[in-house]
Write an enzyme that holds these catalytic residues in place. Structure first.
Site, PDB file in Angstrom:
ATOM      1  N   LEU A  22      55.270  62.378 -11.967  1.00 36.00           N
ATOM      2  CA  LEU A  22      54.002  63.089 -11.803  1.00 36.00           C
ATOM      3  C   LEU A  22      53.250  63.099 -13.132  1.00 36.00           C
ATOM      4  O   LEU A  22      52.060  62.779 -13.202  1.00 36.00           O
ATOM      5  CB  LEU A  22      54.265  64.537 -11.334  1.00 36.00           C
ATOM      6  CG  LEU A  22      53.045  65.478 -11.303  1.00 36.00           C
ATOM      7  CD1 LEU A  22      52.041  65.019 -10.240  1.00 36.00           C
ATOM      8  CD2 LEU A  22      53.480  66.918 -10.999  1.00 36.00           C
ATOM      9  N   ILE A  73      59.317  60.451 -18.004  1.00 36.10           N
ATOM     10  CA  ILE A  73      60.015  60.253 -16.734  1.00 36.10           C
ATOM     11  C   ILE A  73      61.534  60.173 -16.946  1.00 36.10           C
ATOM     12  O   ILE A  73      62.035  59.272 -17.606  1.00 36.10           O
ATOM     13  CB  ILE A  73      59.488  58.994 -15.992  1.00 36.10           C
ATOM     14  CG1 ILE A  73      57.957  59.084 -15.858  1.00 36.10           C
ATOM     15  CG2 ILE A  73      60.160  58.847 -14.633  1.00 36.10           C
ATOM     16  CD1 ILE A  73      57.430  60.378 -15.245  1.00 36.10           C
ATOM     17  N   GLN A 102      73.386  81.910 -33.906  1.00 38.68           N
ATOM     18  CA  GLN A 102      73.400  83.027 -34.869  1.00 38.68           C
ATOM     19  C   GLN A 102      74.825  83.528 -35.102  1.00 38.68           C
ATOM     20  O   GLN A 102      75.224  83.780 -36.236  1.00 38.68           O
ATOM     21  CB  GLN A 102      72.502  84.161 -34.322  1.00 38.68           C
ATOM     22  CG  GLN A 102      72.157  85.222 -35.325  1.00 38.68           C
ATOM     23  CD  GLN A 102      71.270  84.682 -36.442  1.00 38.68           C
ATOM     24  OE1 GLN A 102      70.609  83.667 -36.282  1.00 38.68           O
ATOM     25  NE2 GLN A 102      71.281  85.345 -37.570  1.00 38.68           N
ATOM     26  N   GLU A 130      59.324  70.945 -15.247  1.00 35.57           N
ATOM     27  CA  GLU A 130      59.006  71.460 -13.902  1.00 35.57           C
ATOM     28  C   GLU A 130      58.113  72.695 -13.971  1.00 35.57           C
ATOM     29  O   GLU A 130      58.263  73.633 -13.195  1.00 35.57           O
ATOM     30  CB  GLU A 130      60.281  71.710 -13.086  1.00 35.57           C
ATOM     31  CG  GLU A 130      61.037  70.413 -12.839  1.00 35.57           C
ATOM     32  CD  GLU A 130      62.022  70.460 -11.691  1.00 35.57           C
ATOM     33  OE1 GLU A 130      61.822  71.264 -10.769  1.00 35.57           O
ATOM     34  OE2 GLU A 130      62.971  69.672 -11.723  1.00 35.57           O
TER      35      GLU A 130
HETATM   36  C1  LIG Z   1      62.860  65.951 -21.330  1.00 33.21           C
HETATM   37  C2  LIG Z   1      61.733  65.990 -20.344  1.00 33.21           C
HETATM   38  C3  LIG Z   1      61.944  65.475 -19.059  1.00 33.21           C
HETATM   39  C4  LIG Z   1      60.871  65.455 -18.146  1.00 33.21           C
HETATM   40  N1  LIG Z   1      61.061  64.855 -16.912  1.00 33.21           N
HETATM   41  C5  LIG Z   1      59.988  64.662 -16.107  1.00 33.21           C
HETATM   42  C6  LIG Z   1      60.115  63.871 -14.905  1.00 33.21           C
HETATM   43  O1  LIG Z   1      61.201  63.378 -14.567  1.00 33.21           O
HETATM   44  N2  LIG Z   1      58.991  63.668 -14.163  1.00 33.21           N
HETATM   45  C7  LIG Z   1      57.777  64.190 -14.499  1.00 33.21           C
HETATM   46  O2  LIG Z   1      56.818  63.962 -13.778  1.00 33.21           O
HETATM   47  N3  LIG Z   1      57.632  64.964 -15.629  1.00 33.21           N
HETATM   48  C8  LIG Z   1      58.705  65.187 -16.425  1.00 33.21           C
HETATM   49  N4  LIG Z   1      58.557  65.935 -17.585  1.00 33.21           N
HETATM   50  C9  LIG Z   1      57.250  66.451 -17.945  1.00 33.21           C
HETATM   51  C10 LIG Z   1      57.131  67.966 -17.866  1.00 33.21           C
HETATM   52  O3  LIG Z   1      57.146  68.387 -16.536  1.00 33.21           O
HETATM   53  C11 LIG Z   1      55.850  68.349 -18.610  1.00 33.21           C
HETATM   54  O4  LIG Z   1      56.113  68.146 -20.005  1.00 33.21           O
HETATM   55  C12 LIG Z   1      55.407  69.764 -18.352  1.00 33.21           C
HETATM   56  O5  LIG Z   1      54.960  69.905 -17.033  1.00 33.21           O
HETATM   57  C13 LIG Z   1      54.276  70.215 -19.311  1.00 33.21           C
HETATM   58  O6  LIG Z   1      53.261  69.279 -19.375  1.00 33.21           O
HETATM   59  P1  LIG Z   1      52.734  68.784 -20.814  1.00 33.21           P
HETATM   60  O7  LIG Z   1      53.928  68.346 -21.568  1.00 33.21           O
HETATM   61  O8  LIG Z   1      51.655  67.793 -20.603  1.00 33.21           O
HETATM   62  O9  LIG Z   1      52.157  70.082 -21.508  1.00 33.21           O
HETATM   63  P2  LIG Z   1      50.673  70.678 -21.356  1.00 33.21           P
HETATM   64  O10 LIG Z   1      50.337  70.836 -19.921  1.00 33.21           O
HETATM   65  O11 LIG Z   1      49.747  69.899 -22.206  1.00 33.21           O
HETATM   66  O12 LIG Z   1      50.877  72.118 -21.984  1.00 33.21           O
HETATM   67  C14 LIG Z   1      50.847  72.374 -23.388  1.00 33.21           C
HETATM   68  C15 LIG Z   1      50.895  73.881 -23.585  1.00 33.21           C
HETATM   69  O13 LIG Z   1      49.718  74.480 -23.006  1.00 33.21           O
HETATM   70  C16 LIG Z   1      50.096  75.464 -22.061  1.00 33.21           C
HETATM   71  N5  LIG Z   1      49.148  75.474 -20.955  1.00 33.21           N
HETATM   72  C17 LIG Z   1      48.660  74.412 -20.254  1.00 33.21           C
HETATM   73  N6  LIG Z   1      47.807  74.829 -19.317  1.00 33.21           N
HETATM   74  C18 LIG Z   1      47.757  76.180 -19.397  1.00 33.21           C
HETATM   75  C19 LIG Z   1      47.037  77.195 -18.704  1.00 33.21           C
HETATM   76  N7  LIG Z   1      46.215  76.920 -17.687  1.00 33.21           N
HETATM   77  N8  LIG Z   1      47.235  78.490 -19.073  1.00 33.21           N
HETATM   78  C20 LIG Z   1      48.076  78.799 -20.091  1.00 33.21           C
HETATM   79  N9  LIG Z   1      48.769  77.877 -20.789  1.00 33.21           N
HETATM   80  C21 LIG Z   1      48.609  76.590 -20.449  1.00 33.21           C
HETATM   81  C22 LIG Z   1      51.488  75.054 -21.598  1.00 33.21           C
HETATM   82  O14 LIG Z   1      52.199  76.117 -21.019  1.00 33.21           O
HETATM   83  C23 LIG Z   1      52.095  74.547 -22.892  1.00 33.21           C
HETATM   84  O15 LIG Z   1      52.543  75.626 -23.646  1.00 33.21           O
HETATM   85  C24 LIG Z   1      59.620  66.005 -18.491  1.00 33.21           C
HETATM   86  C25 LIG Z   1      59.443  66.567 -19.769  1.00 33.21           C
HETATM   87  C26 LIG Z   1      60.459  66.536 -20.706  1.00 33.21           C
HETATM   88  C27 LIG Z   1      60.231  67.090 -22.071  1.00 33.21           C
END
Ligand SMILES: Cc1cc2nc3c(=O)[nH]c(=O)nc-3n(C[C@H](O)[C@H](O)[C@H](O)COP(=O)(O)OP(=O)(O)OC[C@H]3O[C@@H](n4cnc5c(N)ncnc54)[C@H](O)[C@@H]3O)c2cc1C
Length: 382
Positions: free
Chosen positions: A125, A157, A336, A363
């Site tokens: 996603l 991913i 800690q 997620e």
């Molecule tokens: C090890 C790992 C495995 C993963 N595996 C998968 C996978 O298999 N498939 C997949 O599709 N994705 C996967 N992900 C992606 C993961 O789901 C996303 O990283 C996550 O959803 C956050 O998206 P972002 O990293 O773009 O952060 P952003 O959405 O850019 O967020 C950055 C910060 O802003 C905050 N924020 C954003 N919008 C708002 C709002 N409206 N109000 C308040 N705060 C907000 C967030 O909470 C966060 O603190 C994985 C991530 C990691 C690190």
């Protein structure tokens, strides 16, 4: 209300625990160090039924309940967060999406391979510019006769380079933002589909995390999962179950940290006494035990509610949000309690802390969980 596992669940828990003690725990530190995906555990995990937990027996799966799944996942995450994450994304996201939205032919084609471990699953996603805001997705799927052509890129991913079967969300009606997303199943080897850069992460080093590149990927309409523009609605249901799993995963890692901290506190002597005799250390252990129990109960409540056929959007987010925070606090406290040694690679607690942090991000971040919970609480405001 019954807080005990039934007899079958106790047998499941014990057999997974025994398997992990033998096949995962002795190797977890080395896999982390080598930053290597441990392909050798996939076959044995599949034999134990861990890769087709919700898949019905008619498709070669274990046909288990979500409550069974979270009990097993807690054990695997206790042994190794990376292997636990493989199990979670394979079962809850990839197979879970096909189970939810696939037609009979799609289920018959993909689920037996996923449940048997012959093929690992991945779910895509997230994109470079679209994380919490799924509506910003730029990967496009355009209809061409009986086919769809997909172009774009996904990132973060899990199983990005080792999976054989991918569920990918692409925008079919961009002006509808997230409500214009559609899911497709794409197999490894399809021209134009390839894993991109491998991401170097703070933790979960034995979990395979990569970009996924789609360049003119042609798939027949039979590989569309669910109705056109319905991908996000199904994703929400997939995540309602997946988030419960991530809660259990977090509890598993934190329970390992708790066990390590308790045994270290009993043997580390300072000021002529084991540090476990000092009130400050005892209170840290007491907080960890209390919060992990509460987290597990929230996870089990949400899982049992799903098994009873209820919608659990709020319970899933509450379980995931609380478990992620409690588990991160517990792993931090474990470091800690180990003092300077906790900061070294000689002890596993630094790995637990690095690994568990993902629970607050994947997620749906903590902030997204709070948005979901608040939206549910305030539904009547419209
Ligand atoms: C090890 C790992 C495995 C993963 N595996 C998968 C996978 O298999 N498939 C997949 O599709 N994705 C996967 N992900 C992606 C993961 O789901 C996303 O990283 C996550 O959803 C956050 O998206 P972002 O990293 O773009 O952060 P952003 O959405 O850019 O967020 C950055 C910060 O802003 C905050 N924020 C954003 N919008 C708002 C709002 N409206 N109000 C308040 N705060 C907000 C967030 O909470 C966060 O603190 C994985 C991530 C990691 C690190």
């Amino acid at each position: 209300m019954n807080f005990d596992l039934d007899q079958d669940q106790e047998v499941l828990q014990k057999s997974v625990r025994d398997f992990c003690a033998r096949a995962i725990i002795p190797h977890a530190a080395r896999w982390d160090e080598e930053e290597r995906f441990p392909a050798e555990v996939i076959g044995p995990m599949a034999e134990l039924g861990l890769l087709g937990m919700h898949v019905p027996e008619s498709y070669g799966g274990a046909g288990m309940k979500l409550h069974d799944y979270v009990v097993a996942l807690e054990e695997v995450a206790y042994a190794d967060g990376s292997v636990g994450l493989t199990m979670a994304s394979h079962n809850s996201l990839c197979s879970g999406h096909i189970l939810l939205a696939g037609n009979d032919a799609q289920k018959a084609r993909y689920l037996p391979r996923l449940a048997s471990g012959k093929a690992l699953g991945a779910w895509g996603l997230t994109e470079p510019g679209s994380g919490s805001d799924a509506g910003a997705a730029r990967t496009r799927a355009v209809r061409q006769g009986a086919d769809w052509v997909l172009d774009g890129s996904k990132t973060f991913i899990t199983q990005g380079s080792v999976a054989e079967i991918y569920v990918v969300l692409a925008s079919t009606t961009p002006e509808k933002r997230q409500k214009g997303l559609t899911a497709f199943v794409i197999e490894k080897g399809t021209p134009g589909l390839r894993a991109g850069k491998r991401l170097e992460k703070m933790g979960l080093h034995a979990s395979d995390t990569t970009e996924l590149i789609l360049e003119g990927v042609v798939v027949p309409d039979e590989q569309r999962l669910g109705p056109i523009d319905h991908g996000f609605f199904d994703t929400l249901k997939v995540l309602d179950r997946g988030r419960i799993g991530i809660g259990a995963w977090a509890v598993g890692i934190a329970r390992a940290a708790f066990d390590a901290a308790r045994s270290y506190a009993k043997q580390r002597v300072q000021f002529g006494h084991p540090i476990a005799e000092f009130q400050a250390v005892r209170h840290m252990l007491a907080d960890m035990a209390t919060e992990l129990d509460a987290a597990r109960l929230l996870v089990w409540r949400a899982a049992c509610s799903q098994d009873a056929g209820r919608s659990t959007t709020m319970e899933s987010s509450i379980a995931k949000y609380y478990a992620a925070r409690a588990a991160t606090r517990a792993c931090n406290a474990a470091v800690q309690i180990h003092g300077g040694y906790g900061y070294t690679r000689e002890f596993p607690v630094e790995r637990y802390l690095r690994d568990v942090k993902l629970a607050e991000i994947g997620e749906g971040t903590n902030e997204v969980q709070k948005m979901v919970i608040a939206r549910e609480i305030l539904k009547d405001l419209g």
